[in-house]
Write a protein that holds these residues in place. Structure first.
Motif, PDB file in Angstrom:
ATOM      1  N   LYS A 186      25.485  -7.257  14.806  1.00  0.00           N
ATOM      2  CA  LYS A 186      24.624  -6.977  13.649  1.00  0.00           C
ATOM      3  C   LYS A 186      25.435  -6.467  12.463  1.00  0.00           C
ATOM      4  O   LYS A 186      24.874  -6.196  11.401  1.00  0.00           O
ATOM      5  CB  LYS A 186      23.573  -5.936  14.018  1.00  0.00           C
ATOM      6  N   LYS A 187      26.740  -6.268  12.682  1.00  0.00           N
ATOM      7  CA  LYS A 187      27.650  -5.729  11.657  1.00  0.00           C
ATOM      8  C   LYS A 187      27.153  -4.375  11.146  1.00  0.00           C
ATOM      9  O   LYS A 187      27.054  -4.123   9.952  1.00  0.00           O
ATOM     10  CB  LYS A 187      27.826  -6.715  10.501  1.00  0.00           C
ATOM     11  N   ARG A 188      26.863  -3.497  12.114  1.00  0.00           N
ATOM     12  CA  ARG A 188      26.399  -2.169  11.733  1.00  0.00           C
ATOM     13  C   ARG A 188      26.599  -1.176  12.874  1.00  0.00           C
ATOM     14  O   ARG A 188      26.725  -1.555  14.042  1.00  0.00           O
ATOM     15  CB  ARG A 188      24.948  -2.191  11.303  1.00  0.00           C
ATOM     16  N   PHE A 189      26.644   0.086  12.494  1.00  0.00           N
ATOM     17  CA  PHE A 189      26.560   1.181  13.440  1.00  0.00           C
ATOM     18  C   PHE A 189      25.092   1.564  13.518  1.00  0.00           C
ATOM     19  O   PHE A 189      24.370   1.508  12.515  1.00  0.00           O
ATOM     20  CB  PHE A 189      27.370   2.390  12.961  1.00  0.00           C
ATOM     21  N   GLU A 190      24.654   1.957  14.698  1.00  0.00           N
ATOM     22  CA  GLU A 190      23.275   2.386  14.884  1.00  0.00           C
ATOM     23  C   GLU A 190      23.274   3.769  15.518  1.00  0.00           C
ATOM     24  O   GLU A 190      24.118   4.069  16.361  1.00  0.00           O
ATOM     25  CB  GLU A 190      22.532   1.413  15.800  1.00  0.00           C
ATOM     26  N   ALA A 245      18.961  13.967  21.562  1.00  0.00           N
ATOM     27  CA  ALA A 245      19.969  13.201  22.283  1.00  0.00           C
ATOM     28  C   ALA A 245      20.417  12.077  21.360  1.00  0.00           C
ATOM     29  O   ALA A 245      19.912  10.967  21.422  1.00  0.00           O
ATOM     30  CB  ALA A 245      19.388  12.660  23.582  1.00  0.00           C
ATOM     31  N   LEU A 246      21.343  12.381  20.452  1.00  0.00           N
ATOM     32  CA  LEU A 246      21.812  11.387  19.501  1.00  0.00           C
ATOM     33  C   LEU A 246      22.943  10.579  20.107  1.00  0.00           C
ATOM     34  O   LEU A 246      23.827  11.125  20.770  1.00  0.00           O
ATOM     35  CB  LEU A 246      22.311  12.045  18.219  1.00  0.00           C
ATOM     36  N   GLU A 282      15.949   6.885  23.007  1.00  0.00           N
ATOM     37  CA  GLU A 282      15.966   5.419  23.005  1.00  0.00           C
ATOM     38  C   GLU A 282      15.473   4.835  21.694  1.00  0.00           C
ATOM     39  O   GLU A 282      15.394   3.622  21.536  1.00  0.00           O
ATOM     40  CB  GLU A 282      15.118   4.881  24.170  1.00  0.00           C
ATOM     41  N   GLU A 283      15.148   5.689  20.735  1.00  0.00           N
ATOM     42  CA  GLU A 283      14.567   5.232  19.473  1.00  0.00           C
ATOM     43  C   GLU A 283      15.621   5.095  18.377  1.00  0.00           C
ATOM     44  O   GLU A 283      16.385   6.031  18.119  1.00  0.00           O
ATOM     45  CB  GLU A 283      13.491   6.226  19.035  1.00  0.00           C
ATOM     46  N   LEU A 284      15.644   3.923  17.737  1.00  0.00           N
ATOM     47  CA  LEU A 284      16.557   3.702  16.623  1.00  0.00           C
ATOM     48  C   LEU A 284      16.153   4.620  15.471  1.00  0.00           C
ATOM     49  O   LEU A 284      15.034   4.566  14.979  1.00  0.00           O
ATOM     50  CB  LEU A 284      16.513   2.241  16.170  1.00  0.00           C
ATOM     51  N   ALA A 288      28.844   3.736  23.178  1.00  0.00           N
ATOM     52  CA  ALA A 288      28.437   4.920  22.425  1.00  0.00           C
ATOM     53  C   ALA A 288      29.648   5.774  22.111  1.00  0.00           C
ATOM     54  O   ALA A 288      30.690   5.663  22.743  1.00  0.00           O
ATOM     55  CB  ALA A 288      27.421   5.725  23.239  1.00  0.00           C
ATOM     56  N   SER A 289      29.490   6.636  21.144  1.00  0.00           N
ATOM     57  CA  SER A 289      30.592   7.488  20.693  1.00  0.00           C
ATOM     58  C   SER A 289      30.972   8.540  21.710  1.00  0.00           C
ATOM     59  O   SER A 289      32.041   9.110  21.629  1.00  0.00           O
ATOM     60  CB  SER A 289      30.209   8.166  19.383  1.00  0.00           C
ATOM     61  N   GLY A 290      30.097   8.859  22.612  1.00  0.00           N
ATOM     62  CA  GLY A 290      30.408   9.873  23.609  1.00  0.00           C
ATOM     63  C   GLY A 290      29.908  11.262  23.259  1.00  0.00           C
ATOM     64  O   GLY A 290      29.786  12.098  24.121  1.00  0.00           O
ATOM     65  N   ARG A 291      29.598  11.531  22.006  1.00  0.00           N
ATOM     66  CA  ARG A 291      29.051  12.828  21.625  1.00  0.00           C
ATOM     67  C   ARG A 291      27.542  12.674  21.589  1.00  0.00           C
ATOM     68  O   ARG A 291      26.977  12.242  20.609  1.00  0.00           O
ATOM     69  CB  ARG A 291      29.595  13.256  20.273  1.00  0.00           C
ATOM     70  N   ALA A 292      26.896  13.053  22.657  1.00  0.00           N
ATOM     71  CA  ALA A 292      25.505  12.668  22.830  1.00  0.00           C
ATOM     72  C   ALA A 292      24.491  13.739  22.467  1.00  0.00           C
ATOM     73  O   ALA A 292      23.335  13.435  22.328  1.00  0.00           O
ATOM     74  CB  ALA A 292      25.255  12.226  24.273  1.00  0.00           C
TER      75      ALA A 292
END
Length: 132
Positions: A33-37, A24-25, A42-44, A9-13
């Motif tokens: 998957k060749k993507r950022f999510e 809570a992003l 816990e929800e996409l 994760a990016s760390g900026r939560a």
């Protein structure tokens, strides 16, 4: 190649949404998957498809689930994907219209698009005018 390391994760939560509630992003690079999510808890909530092309990252498509619209999640996703790309020394090729518009509104990211490619994406010196 993972830009942050697979599943990292990016760390900026935490951020504050427009409605004032905390979300809570979490933005992760999912290289398989060749993507950022981006996840809200816990929800996409959305994703940004990419392909690595030599020294550049082609940013192809950004999508946010309509249930999460209006919270700035797409902007957060783009910013963190561009930050990760910058940190690894990649140039950005914004094929996605949302990302092109975002870069036009955030001139501090214009330098990520190779100068000789900016006209192809309708990015130029006038793109440095912040409009948000």
């Amino acid at each position: 190649m993972a830009l942050w390391g697979e599943g990292v994760a990016s760390g900026r939560a935490r951020t504050r949404g427009q409605s004032g509630h905390h979300m809570a992003l979490r933005v992760i690079d999912a290289p398989d998957k060749k993507r950022f999510e981006v996840y809200d808890g816990e929800e996409l909530a959305g994703f940004l498809d990419y392909r690595l092309r030599g020294d550049d990252i082609a940013l192809l498509h950004t999508e946010v689930d309509e249930r999460f619209n209006g919270r700035g999640i797409g902007s957060r996703l783009v910013r963190e994907a561009l930050d990760a790309s910058r940190d690894t020394g990649l140039g950005a090729l914004p094929y996605c219209p949302f990302i092109r518009d975002w870069i036009n509104r955030h001139p501090d990211y214009l330098d990520m698009v190779p100068e000789h490619r900016r006209a192809e994406f309708d990015l130029n010196a006038d793109a440095g005018v912040r409009r948000d």
